[in-house]
Design a protein around this motif. Structure first.
Motif, mmCIF file in Angstrom:
data_model
loop_
_atom_site.group_PDB
_atom_site.id
_atom_site.type_symbol
_atom_site.label_atom_id
_atom_site.label_comp_id
_atom_site.label_asym_id
_atom_site.label_seq_id
_atom_site.Cartn_x
_atom_site.Cartn_y
_atom_site.Cartn_z
ATOM 1 N N VAL A 96 0.834 -1.179 0.000
ATOM 2 C CA VAL A 96 0.000 0.000 0.000
ATOM 3 C C VAL A 96 0.878 1.240 0.000
ATOM 4 C CG1 VAL A 96 -1.713 1.326 1.291
ATOM 5 C CG2 VAL A 96 -1.898 -1.161 1.168
ATOM 6 N N LEU A 97 0.591 2.147 -0.923
ATOM 7 C CA LEU A 97 1.280 3.427 -0.990
ATOM 8 C C LEU A 97 0.491 4.420 -0.138
ATOM 9 C CD1 LEU A 97 3.424 5.323 -2.265
ATOM 10 C CD2 LEU A 97 1.819 5.685 -4.139
ATOM 11 N N GLY A 98 1.082 4.881 0.937
ATOM 12 C CA GLY A 98 0.418 5.838 1.811
ATOM 13 C C GLY A 98 0.794 7.262 1.450
ATOM 14 N N VAL A 99 -0.202 8.138 1.387
ATOM 15 C CA VAL A 99 0.020 9.550 1.076
ATOM 16 C C VAL A 99 -0.512 10.375 2.242
ATOM 17 C CG1 VAL A 99 -0.355 11.423 -0.562
ATOM 18 C CG2 VAL A 99 -0.253 9.053 -1.376
ATOM 19 N N ASP A 100 0.332 11.204 2.825
ATOM 20 C CA ASP A 100 -0.040 12.040 3.960
ATOM 21 C C ASP A 100 -0.045 13.507 3.563
ATOM 22 O OD1 ASP A 100 -0.194 9.833 5.606
ATOM 23 O OD2 ASP A 100 1.839 10.065 6.413
ATOM 24 N N VAL A 101 -0.863 14.294 4.247
ATOM 25 C CA VAL A 101 -0.826 15.737 4.106
ATOM 26 C C VAL A 101 -0.617 16.317 5.502
ATOM 27 C CG1 VAL A 101 -3.354 15.949 4.225
ATOM 28 C CG2 VAL A 101 -1.989 17.790 3.239
ATOM 29 N N HIS A 102 0.317 17.239 5.611
ATOM 30 C CA HIS A 102 0.642 17.888 6.869
ATOM 31 C C HIS A 102 0.219 19.357 6.759
ATOM 32 C CE1 HIS A 102 3.421 14.399 7.406
ATOM 33 N NE2 HIS A 102 3.640 14.599 6.108
ATOM 34 N N ARG A 103 -0.447 19.884 7.772
ATOM 35 C CA ARG A 103 -0.926 21.262 7.742
ATOM 36 C C ARG A 103 -0.302 22.066 8.884
ATOM 37 N NH1 ARG A 103 -4.608 22.569 11.576
ATOM 38 N NH2 ARG A 103 -5.153 24.424 10.385
ATOM 39 N N THR A 104 -0.082 23.351 8.615
ATOM 40 C CA THR A 104 0.395 24.260 9.645
ATOM 41 C C THR A 104 -0.398 25.548 9.558
ATOM 42 O OG1 THR A 104 2.329 25.456 10.532
ATOM 43 C CG2 THR A 104 2.207 25.221 8.136
ATOM 44 N N ASP A 105 -0.689 26.146 10.708
ATOM 45 C CA ASP A 105 -1.321 27.458 10.721
ATOM 46 C C ASP A 105 -0.509 28.450 11.538
ATOM 47 O OD1 ASP A 105 -1.844 26.558 13.276
ATOM 48 O OD2 ASP A 105 -4.007 26.379 12.992
ATOM 49 N N ASP A 106 0.776 28.122 11.740
ATOM 50 C CA ASP A 106 1.671 29.038 12.444
ATOM 51 C C ASP A 106 3.017 29.160 11.736
ATOM 52 O OD1 ASP A 106 2.763 26.565 13.008
ATOM 53 O OD2 ASP A 106 2.230 26.586 15.131
ATOM 54 N N GLY A 107 2.980 29.095 10.418
ATOM 55 C CA GLY A 107 4.190 29.293 9.635
ATOM 56 C C GLY A 107 5.188 28.166 9.699
ATOM 57 N N GLY A 108 4.778 26.983 10.137
ATOM 58 C CA GLY A 108 5.674 25.831 10.165
ATOM 59 C C GLY A 108 6.234 25.514 11.533
ATOM 60 N N ALA A 109 5.841 26.257 12.578
ATOM 61 C CA ALA A 109 6.336 25.953 13.920
ATOM 62 C C ALA A 109 5.776 24.625 14.420
ATOM 63 C CB ALA A 109 5.968 27.083 14.881
ATOM 64 N N THR A 110 4.512 24.333 14.123
ATOM 65 C CA THR A 110 3.900 23.052 14.462
ATOM 66 C C THR A 110 3.121 22.539 13.270
ATOM 67 O OG1 THR A 110 1.910 24.106 15.363
ATOM 68 C CG2 THR A 110 3.701 23.636 16.913
ATOM 69 N N TRP A 111 2.935 21.214 13.234
ATOM 70 C CA TRP A 111 2.276 20.571 12.103
ATOM 71 C C TRP A 111 1.268 19.547 12.602
ATOM 72 C CZ3 TRP A 111 3.330 21.946 7.049
ATOM 73 C CH2 TRP A 111 4.466 22.756 6.856
ATOM 74 N N GLU A 112 0.207 19.355 11.849
ATOM 75 C CA GLU A 112 -0.784 18.322 12.096
ATOM 76 C C GLU A 112 -0.828 17.423 10.867
ATOM 77 O OE1 GLU A 112 -5.475 18.051 13.542
ATOM 78 O OE2 GLU A 112 -4.660 19.898 12.685
ATOM 79 N N THR A 113 -0.839 16.117 11.097
ATOM 80 C CA THR A 113 -0.709 15.150 10.002
ATOM 81 C C THR A 113 -1.992 14.360 9.807
ATOM 82 O OG1 THR A 113 1.670 14.936 10.354
ATOM 83 C CG2 THR A 113 0.583 13.159 9.147
ATOM 84 N N MET A 114 -2.401 14.211 8.542
ATOM 85 C CA MET A 114 -3.559 13.412 8.174
ATOM 86 C C MET A 114 -3.188 12.459 7.047
ATOM 87 S SD MET A 114 -5.574 16.830 8.349
ATOM 88 C CE MET A 114 -3.926 17.439 8.688
ATOM 89 N N THR A 115 -3.838 11.298 7.016
ATOM 90 C CA THR A 115 -3.671 10.378 5.895
ATOM 91 C C THR A 115 -4.591 10.823 4.766
ATOM 92 O OG1 THR A 115 -3.095 8.527 7.319
ATOM 93 C CG2 THR A 115 -3.873 8.005 5.100
ATOM 94 N N LEU A 116 -3.996 11.193 3.638
ATOM 95 C CA LEU A 116 -4.783 11.660 2.504
ATOM 96 C C LEU A 116 -5.321 10.494 1.691
ATOM 97 C CD1 LEU A 116 -5.647 14.313 1.056
ATOM 98 C CD2 LEU A 116 -3.651 13.994 -0.425
ATOM 99 N N ALA A 117 -4.484 9.495 1.456
ATOM 100 C CA ALA A 117 -4.907 8.360 0.635
ATOM 101 C C ALA A 117 -4.048 7.143 0.943
ATOM 102 C CB ALA A 117 -4.805 8.698 -0.851
ATOM 103 N N SER A 118 -4.629 5.972 0.804
ATOM 104 C CA SER A 118 -3.913 4.698 0.864
ATOM 105 C C SER A 118 -4.229 3.963 -0.433
ATOM 106 C CB SER A 118 -4.347 3.875 2.076
ATOM 107 O OG SER A 118 -4.010 4.533 3.285
#
Length: 445
Positions: free
Chosen positions: A182-204
Motif C-alpha cells: 500500500v502506498l500511503g500519502v499524507d498531508v501535513h498542515r500548519t497554521d503558524d508558519g511551520g512551527a507546528t504541524w498536524e498530520t492526516m492520511t490523505l490516501a492509501s
C-alpha cells in the motif's frame, strides 16, 4: 577515510534508493554551508551525501542565525482568510494525528538542490530544496528550514502555502523496495508558519506491483480555508489520478471523482479548470470538482484545435475578466489568448501570442500581460498587441511564475547547463521581482 565505514555503506545504499525516486525524503539537516556554484553532477552528489549524513545524525534543534537573516516572525497575510463555506459533499479520506512541534532553524544559503517554490505575499514564501522545506518572511533574502515531523522513510513530494502562516505539505510512504503493498500519502498542515504541524492520511493506494511512487502533486490554493490537491500515483494501473478538496484549512479532505487530470486551477471555492491528461482538453467545474464539462473555445483561423494546448487554467484580472493562454505546437509557437467575461461560460479570442512564446502567464496590477517559459520573458502593456523582452538578468527559461500583492513576482528558472544530447539533471533557481517584472534578484535558497 576507509570505505568500509558504516556511513560509506549507507551512502551507497541511499544513492541506489534515491536513483529510483522522483520525490525527496524528509530529512532535517544540521550543517550550514555557504552557497557555491557546483556542476549538475556535483549538485546531485552533494545532495546524496548530505542526505546520508542527515540519516546518520541525530536531529538537533540548533538555531544558528546568519548575520543577514531577518526576524523569522511571519509577516501579515496578503490573502484574507475567507469565511469557511458549507462543507462540500464527499467521502472524507483523512485520519488525524495531533500536532507536534517542529522548530524552524535559521540558515544562511547552503548547498541545496532547489526544486520549486514561490512567494505568497510580498515577504512570505516557501521552497522545496533538496530534502528540506524552507520558508521566508523576508522576501527571499533569508530562509528558515522547517518540516513536519516524519519518519525517515517518508518523502516530501509537494507543498503550498496560502499566506505566511497557513500551508500544506504532501508526503508519501512507500512499501519496501521491490515489494508490492500500500502506498500511503499524507498531508501535513500548519497554521503558524511551520512551527507546528498536524498530520492526516490523505490516501492509501493499493499497489499491484513493486516500487509505486507519487509524482509531484498539483495544488490550487483559493484561501487559507479552501485548497485542492491533485496527486498521481505512478506504478499503479493507468497511473491513478486522485483529486482532494478541503474547506476547513486542511483539517479534513474530501475525494473527488477520479479523472486523468494534468493540472487544476480554481478561481473560487467552486469554479475551477483542469486539463485532461488523456486528451489535452480543457474542462470546467462549478461544483468544486464533483462534476466536469468540456470548455468550448472559439476556432483560430488557420490553426488546428489539436495544435493548441492549455498549460494551466485561466488567470482572473482586476476587472473580473478571465484570461486563458493556450500554447501552440505549430504556427511559430505563437499560441493564443482567450478572454471570458461570464466566469468561463463563453470565450472570445483576445490576442495571438508572440512568436516562440512560453506557456506561463502572469498578470500583475496595471494590466500588463507576462509570458514566461520561452527563450525569454515577454511583457505586453497593450493587451497582447505588442511585446517586449524584460528580465534580462534571468539566467534561463521560466518553468513557472506567480504574482502576489499586485507587483511582486516569483519565478522558478531552469538553468540548462547540460551539453547537447546529454542526460543530466537541470538545476533550478528562484528569482524574485518587486517591480512587476522590470528587474529581478536571485533568491535561491
Amino acid at each position: 577515510m576507509s570505505d568500509d565505514r558504516p556511513s560509506a555503506r549507507i551512502l551507497a545504499a541511499w544513492a541506489h534508493v534515491s536513483a529510483r525516486s522522483k520525490a525527496r525524503p524528509i530529512v532535517r539537516r544540521e550543517a550550514v554551508h555557504p552557497r557555491r556554484l557546483i556542476t549538475a553532477g556535483g549538485r546531485l552528489a552533494a545532495t546524496f551525501a548530505i542526505v546520508a549524513v542527515g540519516l546518520l545524525a541525530v536531529v538537533s534543534q540548533r538555531h544558528d542565525t546568519a548575520s543577514t537573516a531577518l526576524p523569522s516572525a511571519p509577516g501579515p497575510s496578503a490573502i484574507a482568510a475567507m469565511p469557511t463555506p458549507t462543507p462540500l459533499p464527499g467521502n472524507s479520506a483523512t485520519t488525524t494525528t495531533p500536532a507536534t512541534p517542529s522548530p524552524a532553524t535559521a540558515t544562511a544559503r547552503p548547498i541545496y538542490d532547489f526544486h520549486t517554490g514561490q512567494l505568497v505575499t510580498a515577504v512570505d514564501g516557501w521552497a522545496l530544496s533538496g530534502a528540506d522545506l524552507l520558508v521566508t518572511h523576508g522576501g527571499g533574502r533569508s530562509w528558515t528550514v522547517t518540516a513536519p515531523s516524519a519518519p525517515s522513510t517518508e518523502r516530501i513530494v509537494g507543498a503550498a502555502f496560502a499566506d505566511g502562516l497557513h500551508g500544506w505539505v504532501v508526503s508519501d510512504r512507500v512499501p519496501a523496495e521491490g515489494s508490492s503493498g500500500v502506498l500511503g500519502v499524507d498531508v501535513h498542515r500548519t497554521d503558524d508558519g511551520g512551527a507546528t504541524w498536524e498530520t492526516m492520511t490523505l490516501a492509501s493506494i493499493p499497489s499491484p506491483g513493486p516500487d509505486p511512487l507519487v509524482g509531484f502533486p498539483t495544488f490550487s490554493v483559493v484561501s487559507s480555508d479552501v485548497a485542492y490537491i491533485l496527486i498521481q500515483a505512478e506504478g499503479t494501473p493507468d497511473s491513478e489520478f486522485r483529486l482532494f478538496a478541503t474547506v476547513d484549512g486542511g483539517r479534513s479532505w474530501h475525494s473527488r471523482p477520479r479523472l486523468p487530470l494534468r493540472s487544476i486551477t480554481f478561481v473560487d471555492p467552486l469554479v475551477g479548470w483542469a486539463v485532461r491528461n488523456d486528451s489535452g482538453a480543457l474542462i470546467r467545474t462549478v461544483d468544486g470538482g464533483k462534476s466536469w464539462a468540456s470548455q468550448q473555445l472559439p476556432a483560430i483561423p488557420g490553426v488546428r484545435a489539436s495544435d493548441l494546448s492549455p498549460a494551466s487554467g485561466p488567470a482572473r484580472l482586476a476587472d473580473g475578466t478571465l484570461l486563458l493562454f493556450e500554447s501552440a505546437a505549430r504556427d511559430g509557437n505563437r499560441g493564443a489568448f482567450f478572454a471570458s467575461h461570464d466566469d468561463g461560460s463563453t470565450w472570445a479570442i483576445a490576442a495571438r501570442g508572440p512568436t516562440e512564446a512560453g506557456y506561463s502567464v502572469a498578470v500583475p496590477n496595471g494590466g500588463a500581460w507576462i509570458l514566461g517559459g520561452g527563450p525569454s520573458l515577454l511583457i505586453s502593456h497593450d493587451a497582447g498587441t505588442t511585446w517586449q523582452q524584460v528580465g534580462a538578468e534571468l539566467p534561463g527559461p521560466i518553468a513557472s511564475i506567480a504574482v502576489v500583492d499586485g507587483s511582486h513576482l516569483s519565478a522558478v528558472v531552469d538553468i540548462n547547463n547540460c551539453a547537447p544530447n546529454t542526460d543530466c539533471a537541470v538545476p533550478r533557481e528562484l528569482w524574485i521581482s518587486d517591480d512587476a517584472g522590470t528587474s529581478w534578484r536571485d533568491a535561491t535558497p
